[in-house]
Every structure is written in structure tokens, then in C-alpha cells.
Write a protein that holds these residues in place. Structure first.
Motif, mmCIF file in Angstrom:
data_model
loop_
_atom_site.group_PDB
_atom_site.id
_atom_site.type_symbol
_atom_site.label_atom_id
_atom_site.label_comp_id
_atom_site.label_asym_id
_atom_site.label_seq_id
_atom_site.Cartn_x
_atom_site.Cartn_y
_atom_site.Cartn_z
ATOM 1 N N VAL A 1 -31.480 84.859 -23.614
ATOM 2 C CA VAL A 1 -32.846 84.533 -24.027
ATOM 3 C C VAL A 1 -33.857 85.243 -23.126
ATOM 4 C CG1 VAL A 1 -34.523 82.651 -24.258
ATOM 5 C CG2 VAL A 1 -32.196 82.345 -25.086
ATOM 6 N N SER A 2 -33.535 85.364 -21.838
ATOM 7 C CA SER A 2 -34.414 86.090 -20.912
ATOM 8 C C SER A 2 -34.633 87.519 -21.388
ATOM 9 C CB SER A 2 -33.813 86.118 -19.507
ATOM 10 O OG SER A 2 -33.710 84.834 -18.963
ATOM 11 N N ARG A 3 -33.573 88.130 -21.901
ATOM 12 C CA ARG A 3 -33.670 89.523 -22.349
ATOM 13 C C ARG A 3 -34.233 89.645 -23.762
ATOM 14 N NH1 ARG A 3 -28.386 89.463 -20.058
ATOM 15 N NH2 ARG A 3 -27.523 89.213 -22.149
ATOM 16 N N ALA A 4 -33.772 88.768 -24.658
ATOM 17 C CA ALA A 4 -34.043 88.953 -26.091
ATOM 18 C C ALA A 4 -35.323 88.296 -26.568
ATOM 19 C CB ALA A 4 -32.853 88.416 -26.904
ATOM 20 N N GLY A 5 -35.778 87.249 -25.880
ATOM 21 C CA GLY A 5 -36.968 86.535 -26.323
ATOM 22 C C GLY A 5 -36.621 85.275 -27.087
ATOM 23 N N ASN A 6 -37.656 84.509 -27.446
ATOM 24 C CA ASN A 6 -37.483 83.181 -28.055
ATOM 25 C C ASN A 6 -37.455 83.253 -29.578
ATOM 26 O OD1 ASN A 6 -37.526 82.061 -25.558
ATOM 27 N ND2 ASN A 6 -39.582 81.245 -25.678
#
Length: 573
Positions: free
Chosen positions: A525-530
Motif C-alpha cells: 500500500v505504501s508503494r501502490a496507494g490507497n
């Protein structure tokens, strides 16, 4: 560099706490944003699929459009143009936006309708229940109506001297909007408010400080003031496409806000119960100007309330008393209204009722009796039993406990074959088999189900298992012939499913496995987004971005990780 600036307005709508305004590049074809869609000023106070776009923005120099970039900070939006100059946007308050053009002209094109004069400014219609009032603060605001009323265009001229515009959303007309304080005052006020918001929440475990800040920014951004059917200050699912509250998302919104804002957390739970009908049912989804019935959502509420009271000391008997009877009515709805064949095992009328709209479990028809629904209702009756006894309702407490035990017995008789869990069509009780992750949810009952049943549920969920990816758990395993990586509930990775599996691991004492899955998901999630969900093959985020339950799942999993790591350190010291 501020990490919150690394995503564009097709991913993160620019808004602020309490506001129904949203600056976003909405994809006109489906949910979510689109990088080359117009950047629009939107008013999301309407119906679910209403066109919320009111004014499209363009930056001009010498009468020609210029290319610009997007710097999206939570408290200020900056649109710097090639060749110099920029437009700046900040919120004066939740209902009032300031736009400042420097060395550029800002053009605002009205999507539909006409403008009417209002003192030194203008009034335009904004969806089904709002108006936008516009007025220049400095500089001149010109208006041009194209022939035959096709379009209305406002231009704020800031090429020679900086020019500023104030916009205000109102529900029923209103007076000219007023600018209070300077533009920088507005920026600083929102920045201070946001810092205080973040300060009220627990710190992050090591390695996740930036993610914590981003998720708290997201939650702050998604809060709206009461309006229409939204009767409390609470959290929307999104300020992009999904501009409502669904009757299970709100439970995650409750839990995610609980660590720093008890009032908003509690509002998120009660906002849906404000619409409970006489049978005890809750609507599927509601927005500021619409309430949608027909479908419902699964009764996760009792389980989630148990998670809330286990972790948050502010949850009191006053809260228990307020929710006890509404939750009892909801439980009776499922046990009474959703048992057409009278076998004591409730059913779903549609896949959407489970929250897993198109899961393969529903390919064989409905009404469907499924073990996940019985699991939720067992947990919900157990919470009602504990709460009734605590509130001095001993007789009701015993009745709820007996109901939970009875449903557990029927669930195992009905769905556990001795080898695996299945579902059954209501009435005929024809067996329905599926590889959907949804059949694994009895794992939440821990030792109340047989060891072999727990082992079956855990099969494929461990590292390298058929449901596992480096970024979460699949809603349908990759070796299933029905697996579809971008198939919604037929293969995608969903934040709430990861959350539930992590909790199930902990319930069954598998804390190291829960830690590992938690960290894999948080890093992704840190890399890909919400995003609403992630492709099951490569983890790419799909559908709407900047979704509340993705942020609340991440925040709650971070809190769990910190809590259990600290607990183990305490035991070893």
C-alpha cells in the motif's frame, strides 16, 4: 520531499476536512480517475452516480492554454505552469475555497447550466442540492457565454497582477461569499488543523511513519460535515467516485478513526443506523441526497464493536447502551427476515448482500445460505450477549448466548462436510462448492470450530499458499479456473480481506503469520496507494483511489502490529 505530493489529482482528490468540494480528474467511463480527464471543481453532495463536475479548470497565457503540473499537498494545491506562473488553491473553511492566479489567467468552464448575477459575483447550480457562489477578491472576473448557451466561461485575469477568487458552496442560495484573512492564512490554518489531527493518533511502528502520515491525511480529507442524509460529521468512502457510505465500510471507518478521534469514529458507526427501517434492516448505501435500498451488507458490526472495545478505553457503557437495541434489531432482521425456508440458517438474496458482489460462491444462484453469514451472526450474538449482561439485561444476555450456540451448531451441521466448508441453496439445500476466500471466514470462530475445519480454512493462506501473493490474499486462488486478476471479487486483493485474514490469524494464535501478512500488505500500500482493490497478478491498484477503508485497514493493522510486537517484547523481558 513531501511524499503526499507524489500522486496526482486523478488519484487523490484535493479537499479538506468537512468539505463537500473536491478537485479531481474523474474518469467519465468508470469508477476512479483518469490522468487526461479535465481537472474539475466538483460538489459531491448529491446522489451516488450524479455528475458532480461543475467547473473545469484551465490555465491560460496570452489567450492560449498552457501545460501545468500538479503538486498536491493536503493543505494546498499548486498548479505550476510551464514558462512560469501558477494557480494556488486552499480552503478558507470547509464550504469556502480560495483560488489565486499569479502570472497566469485561470479559466473556469461551467459544465452545464447558466450563471446568474449575484452582487459583484455570480451564482451557478452545482448538482442536485447545491449552488456555488463566485466572487473576485482581487483582479477581475469576466464571464463569456458561448452561442446558443452551450457553455459559460469565467476568466480570472492574473497575468499582470495576482488575482484571487472565492467560491462558496451553499444549499439554498445565499449572499455573496466573503474572503476572510489572506490566502496564506488559509493555507496555514489548514496545515495547523491537519498537524493537530495527526498528532492525536498513535505513532507508527518502525518503517511505516510515512504511510501513517499519508493515511491520516486521507482520513482527514474524507470527512464531511452533516448534510441531507449524512446527519453526522463522518467519513465518506471516497471524494472521487464512491461518494457515499456503505453499510459495512462504515465499520472500518469507525475502527480507523478510533485511535485519534472517538467522536468521528462513533459518528461513522451511527450514521448508517440513522436510516434503519422498521424491520431492522440498514440501507445498502446512502449519499447526501439519496438512500439506496434493495441490497444490504453483511452484519460485521458486532465483530467490529468487539475489536473496538478490546483496544479503545474511551468506549463506554454509554456507547454500548446507544448501539445495543439498534444492533439487536439488525440481528433480528437477519434471523427473521432472511430465513425463508425456516431452517434457522439465514441466507443472502444477492452477492451484493455479502459485500462480495460477484464472488464465485454466487455463481450457482440465490437465495444462498453461506457460512460467512452465520459466522458474522454468531459473533454478533455473542457481542450482544456480553453487552446485555453488562447493561443489566441478564435474560436477554442468556437468549443471545443461546442463539449464538444454536447457530454455531447448525452452521457446522449445515456447511461442514467433514472435509471442507460449502454453501447451500436455501430451500433445496443443494450443495454449492467454490474456491472463494469467503468460505474461509469461519476461521474467525477459532477453537469453537473443529481442528480439522480450522486446518481447512488455513490451507492456502500461509506463505506460498494458493491464496497468497507478495502483497496480500487473493479473493479467488490463482489456480482456480474462475480466477480473474482484475475480476473484482473473483481474484483481486482487497484490503478488508487482508484485514480479516490478519485478525483470523491472531484469533488462532498465529501472530507471526499475522505480522508477516500485515507487513507485506503495508509495504505494498505504501508503494501502490490507497486503491479500492489491487490486481491479483501484479498488485496494480484499480478502481477508485484514495479509498477510506484502505486507509483505515492500514492504520488499524499498524496499530495491531505495534501492539502485539510490544506485547511479545514485554513477555520476553
Amino acid at each position: 520531499m513531501d511524499k503526499s505530493r507524489l500522486q496526482g489529482l486523478h488519484q487523490i482528490p484535493f479537499s479538506c476536512k468537512g468539505s463537500w468540494f473536491s478537485f479531481f480528474r474523474k474518469n467519465p467511463d468508470h469508477a476512479g480517475g483518469k490522468k487526461d480527464a479535465p481537472l474539475s471543481i466538483r460538489v459531491i453532495a448529491g446522489t451516488l452516480w450524479e455528475n458532480a463536475e461543475v467547473l473545469d479548470l484551465d490555465l491560460m497565457r496570452d489567450g492560449e492554454s498552457v501545460v501545468w503540473a500538479e503538486h498536491v499537498a493536503p493543505h494546498e494545491l499548486t498548479l505550476p505552469a510551464e514558462g512560469g506562473g501558477a494557480v494556488y488553491v486552499a480552503f478558507q473553511d470547509p464550504s469556502t475555497v480560495r483560488l489565486r492566479a499569479k502570472n497566469l489567467t485561470l479559466r473556469l468552464t461551467l459544465r452545464q447550466g447558466e450563471a446568474t448575477r449575484l452582487g459583484s459575483g455570480w451564482r451557478v447550480r452545482a448538482g442536485s442540492m447545491s449552488w456555488i457562489l463566485l466572487k473576485p477578491v482581487t483582479g477581475s472576473l469576466a464571464i463569456e457565454n458561448e452561442p446558443q448557451g452551450k457553455r459559460c466561461i469565467f476568466t480570472l485575469h492574473g497575468e499582470i497582477e495576482p488575482a484571487e477568487l472565492v467560491l462558496r458552496r451553499v444549499t439554498s442560495g445565499g449572499l455573496e461569499p466573503e474572503a476572510t484573512g489572506s490566502f496564506q492564512d488559509c493555507v496555514k490554518q489548514r496545515e495547523t488543523e491537519l498537524k493537530q489531527w495527526r498528532k492525536s493518533f498513535p505513532s507508527a511502528p518502525r518503517g511505516f511513519c510515512i504511510l501513517r502520515e499519508r493515511e491520516l491525511n486521507t482520513l482527514w480529507n474524507l470527512i464531511v460535515q452533516p448534510l441531507g442524509n449524512i446527519r453526522r460529521e463522518c467519513t465518506l468512502v471516497s471524494k472521487g467516485s464512491l461518494i457515499g457510505m456503505w453499510s459495512w465500510d462504515h465499520c472500518w471507518h469507525m475502527l480507523g478513526n478510533a485511535g485519534g478521534s472517538p467522536s468521528i469514529a462513533w459518528n461513522n458507526l451511527l450514521a448508517v443506523f440513522d436510516h434503519q427501517d422498521s424491520t431492522g434492516a440498514l440501507p445498502d448505501v446512502f449519499c447526501a441526497n439519496s438512500v439506496h435500498w434493495g441490497h444490504v451488507k453483511p452484519p460485521v458490526h458486532g465483530w467490529m464493536l468487539g475489536l473496538l472495545e478490546d483496544r479503545h478505553a474511551w468506549f463506554s457503557d454509554e456507547h454500548r447502551l446507544e448501539i445495543y437495541e439498534p444492533l439487536a434489531q439488525l440481528t433480528r432482521f437477519w434471523l427473521r427476515e432472511r430465513d425463508e425456508d425456516g431452517d434457522g440458517v439465514p441466507h443472502y438474496l444477492d452477492g451484493c448482500d455479502s459485500g462480495w458482489d460477484n464472488a464465485t460462491l454466487f455463481d450457482h444462484g440465490v437465495p444462498l445460505e453461506a457460512p460467512d453469514l452465520s459466522t458474522w451472526l454468531i459473533l454478533q450474538q455473542e457481542w450482544l450477549s456480553r453487552t446485555a449482561i453488562r447493561l443489566g439485561k441478564a435474560k436477554e444476555g442468556k437468549e443471545w448466548a443461546a442463539g449464538a450456540r444454536g447457530l454455531l451448531r447448525k452452521m457446522l451441521e449445515h456447511f461442514w462436510t467433514g472435509e471442507r466448508f460449502v454453501a447451500r441453496l436455501s430451500g433445496s439445500h443443494r450443495e454449492v462448492r467454490s474456491e472463494s476466500l469467503l468460505l474461509k471466514w469461519p476461521l474467525l470462530l477459532g477453537k469453537r470450530i473443529p481442528t480439522k475445519a480450522r486446518q481447512w480454512c488455513l490451507d492456502g493462506l500461509m506463505p506460498a499458499g494458493r491464496y497468497r501473493t507478495p502483497f496480500g490474499v487473493l479473493s479467488e486462488p490463482r489456480d482456480s479456473p474462475l480466477f480473474s486478476p482484475d475480476g473484482y471479487w473473483r481474484g483481486a486483493v482487497w484490503p478488508v480481506a487482508v484485514f480479516i485474514v490478519c485478525k483470523a490469524f491472531r484469533i488462532n494464535g498465529l501472530h507471526i503469520n499475522a505480522d508477516q501478512l500485515t507487513m507485506e500488505f503495508l509495504r505494498h500500500v505504501s508503494r501502490a496507494g490507497n486503491y479500492e482493490n489491487y490486481r491479483g497478478d501484479n498488485g496494480e491498484g484499480v478502481r477508485d483511489a484514495s479509498i477510506a477503508w484502505t486507509a483505515t485497514c492500514a492504520l488499524t493493522l499498524m496499530e495491531d502490529l505495534a501492539y502485539f510486537v510490544k506485547a511479545r517484547q514485554g513477555l520476553s523481558s
